[in-house]
Write an enzyme that holds these catalytic residues in place. Structure first.
Site, mmCIF file in Angstrom:
data_model
loop_
_atom_site.group_PDB
_atom_site.id
_atom_site.type_symbol
_atom_site.label_atom_id
_atom_site.label_comp_id
_atom_site.label_asym_id
_atom_site.label_seq_id
_atom_site.Cartn_x
_atom_site.Cartn_y
_atom_site.Cartn_z
ATOM 1 N N TYR A 59 -1.587 -3.852 7.451
ATOM 2 C CA TYR A 59 -0.802 -5.087 7.412
ATOM 3 C C TYR A 59 -0.094 -5.367 8.734
ATOM 4 C CZ TYR A 59 -1.223 -4.883 2.256
ATOM 5 O OH TYR A 59 -1.677 -4.831 0.968
ATOM 6 N N HIS A 115 -6.550 2.500 0.606
ATOM 7 C CA HIS A 115 -6.498 1.033 0.481
ATOM 8 C C HIS A 115 -7.779 0.459 -0.139
ATOM 9 C CE1 HIS A 115 -4.487 -2.701 2.488
ATOM 10 N NE2 HIS A 115 -4.911 -2.960 1.274
#
Length: 328
Positions: A59, A115
């Protein structure tokens, strides 16, 4: 504030709403973002009793900004971050974790998550590295994201995985077929991302044409929409028919549509926490009233019935954006 055990870890209690920190990255996805507003969002969350905060190395600047927001308040937070699928080799997992620790300005991560799956790296290798981090005290627990039945079953057999982070909301209910039952049977906590279907379940959009291009790319929408890559006809009519029904149910209750949608997700068996993104303190506080709302069994059934055509139309593919699915 309500708290639940993090999967099988009764010693780690997390708020039923979690602060999602991807917006802190700004950039092409989120647009301009003021770091001071991001830090204020962290402080507002902690002030309201939201102790569960989620970010990822993927991110952008999010981990770094979150680290600044937690300065002096790290002890109040249960911090979750994620290792990217490109870093799932044993040495890469260790290095990625060390980078995240530095950016977050902490010496431990409460929940470290894979993830996305990477089928080029044996899952046993990744699990071994996670176990090593656990033994060294660098992480307190680990989990996965975007693992459907096959990958999750393998992870459960290999490791002490405690959570699976998946998209789940009234308009995206595919995990109810196999993933949610598997999680419940094995004590795996479900962390729901996109619990408001990227804003669609707030009622702010009356039809598909009002949804911004970057959001109108999921499999709910026609493939002709810009940025779509799924090659399907979409379910736009079904989606907004359901939205209208949900809006009506919320109106009958005298409650905001978003609060009703969040309460529905929070009341589903097996769900640990709802991951709600926020860019500032006001957006954090906006979701707090949903915690005071408990829906009756009759209302829960009405909402499920309203969205059943979407669930059936989307089928078994649990990937919100791609065909074939990246999850298995």
């Amino acid at each position: 504030m309500q708290y639940r055990a993090l999967g099988k870890r009764d010693d780690i209690q997390v708020s039923t709403i979690a602060l999602g920190c991807w917006p802190f990255a700004g950039g092409n996805v989120w647009g301009e973002q003021d770091d001071a507003q991001s830090v204020a969002a962290v402080h507002a969350a902690l002030d309201e009793g939201i102790n569960f905060i989620d970010t990822a190395e993927g991110y952008g600047r999010s981990e770094e900004v979150l680290g600044r927001g937690l300065k002096g308040r790290r002890h109040q937070a249960i911090v979750a971050t994620k290792v990217s699928e490109a870093n799932l080799g044993a040495d890469d997992v260790i290095s990625a974790c060390e980078r995240s620790l530095r950016k977050l300005q902490t010496d431990y991560i409460d929940l470290y998550q894979i993830h996305w799956p990477n089928r080029g790296v044996p899952l046993a290798e990744t699990a071994g590295a996670l176990d090593s981090l656990l033994s060294d005290g660098k992480i307190r627990a680990y989990g996965v994201c975007n693992f459907a039945e096959q990958d999750l079953s393998e992870m459960i057999a290999l490791s002490s995985c405690v959570t699976d982070q998946m998209p789940y909301n009234l308009a995206w209910r595919g995990i109810e077929r196999s993933v949610l039952p598997l999680c419940k049977a094995n004590g795996i906590g479900v962390i729901c991302y996109s619990p408001l279907a990227q804003g669609i379940l707030t009622g702010r959009y009356a039809n598909a044409d009002e949804v911004p291009e970057g959001l109108a790319r999921s499999r709910h929408f026609a493939d002709e929409r810009p940025l779509s890559h799924h090659g399907e006809r979409g379910l736009e009519e079904e989606l907004f028919t359901a939205v209208a029904k949900i809006r009506g149910i919320a109106a009958d209750l005298g409650e905001p549509m978003a609060a009703v949608a969040l309460a529905w997700a929070r009341q589903q068996a097996g769900v640990t926490s709802l991951l709600v993104g926020a860019r500032n303190a006001d957006e954090v506080r906006r979701n707090i009233p949903s915690l005071e709302l408990t829906l009756s069994e009759d209302v829960l059934q009405q909402l499920a019935l309203a969205t059943e055509p979407i669930k059936e139309g989307l089928g078994d593919n649990l990937d919100m954006w791609y065909v074939p699915s990246r999850m298995r």
